[in-house]
Design a protein around this motif. Structure first.
Motif, mmCIF file in Angstrom:
data_model
loop_
_atom_site.group_PDB
_atom_site.id
_atom_site.type_symbol
_atom_site.label_atom_id
_atom_site.label_comp_id
_atom_site.label_asym_id
_atom_site.label_seq_id
_atom_site.Cartn_x
_atom_site.Cartn_y
_atom_site.Cartn_z
ATOM 1 N N UNK A 1 0.823 -1.196 0.000
ATOM 2 C CA UNK A 1 0.000 0.000 0.000
ATOM 3 C C UNK A 1 0.863 1.254 0.000
ATOM 4 N N UNK A 2 0.225 2.377 -0.280
ATOM 5 C CA UNK A 2 0.879 3.658 -0.079
ATOM 6 C C UNK A 2 -0.143 4.616 0.501
ATOM 7 N N UNK A 3 0.352 5.611 1.220
ATOM 8 C CA UNK A 3 -0.501 6.606 1.847
ATOM 9 C C UNK A 3 0.290 7.902 1.905
ATOM 10 N N UNK A 4 -0.403 9.026 1.803
ATOM 11 C CA UNK A 4 0.273 10.314 1.961
ATOM 12 C C UNK A 4 0.879 10.376 3.364
ATOM 13 N N UNK A 5 1.976 11.093 3.496
ATOM 14 C CA UNK A 5 2.653 11.139 4.788
ATOM 15 C C UNK A 5 1.868 11.896 5.848
#
Length: 230
Positions: free
Chosen positions: A178-182
């Protein structure tokens, strides 16, 4: 060379650091590393640095048979590392000036073996609840980025915009990369697969999965997994 060619031995034969080196981090004109040895039945290590031309070796921390170190990151002339004191069986996180000096405990976060410093934030995996969090180096601004359990690997992009990680399988959810904004917004699944030790390289995420190299394109739209080798 980045374009390929014949590998060259980096450490000169006369330095004390040529065997057993584990993690490497480059910062400025220095290469930081930890060097692992064995004393009796226990492992121990040092943290050191050396110029990129192989000169000027310097020991920053020496476990002397009592402590084991893991190099985590180097940022703003500060070395971040994890360790264990064998006699007390205590795990801890510290930081130390990159030129050496007195270590300072990171007592505002629980022990973590996964830590990265980008754009004035310390990103870490909380070893108590397995969440991903960030906090300023002065201990302020604690933010929960992803509250559900994450695997023991993540990577913050160099521009500080995205953090990439593997989530752990739950009762009604499959494991996924997954990826997510910091800042914790815009969570995206990149595929139902667990990738450990992935690296952000330009506009690609690169990892080895079951012996195959995988890349995740990030140009536009929904990212997807892309096999690059058999």
């Amino acid at each position: 060379p980045l374009e390929g060619g014949t590998p060259q031995e980096f450490f000169p034969a006369k330095t004390p650091f040529g065997v057993g080196t584990c993690e490497f981090i480059t910062s400025g004109d220095w290469l930081y590393f930890n060097y692992e040895t064995t004393t009796g039945m226990e492992r121990t290590s040092i943290i050191g640095r050396i110029h990129l031309d192989g000169t000027g070796g310097q020991i920053l921390r020496d476990g002397r048979g009592a402590e084991m170190y893991w190099l985590l990151d180097v940022s703003d002339d500060t070395v971040y590392y994890a360790g264990i004191r064998h006699e007390e069986n205590i795990f801890y996180n510290y930081r130390i000036p990159a030129s050496g000096g007195t270590p300072q405990p990171l007592d505002f976060i629980p022990y973590t073996p996964i830590l990265q410093v980008v754009d004035g934030w310390i990103y870490y995996r909380d070893s108590i609840d397995n969440s991903i969090k960030r906090i300023h180096p002065d201990g302020s601004g604690l933010t929960v980025i992803h509250s559900r359990p994450a695997a023991m690997s993540f990577n913050v992009a160099a521009d500080g915009e995205w953090i990439y990680f593997s989530s752990l399988a739950q009762a009604h959810e499959s494991a996924a990369y997954m990826r997510v904004k910091t800042d914790g917004s815009n969570l995206q699944s990149l595929g139902e697969i667990t990738m450990y030790h992935a690296s952000v390289a330009g506009d690609r995420i690169i990892s080895l999965i079951n012996g195959n190299m995988r890349m995740i394109p990030q140009e536009s739209g929904t990212p997807r997994l892309e096999k690059t080798s058999k």
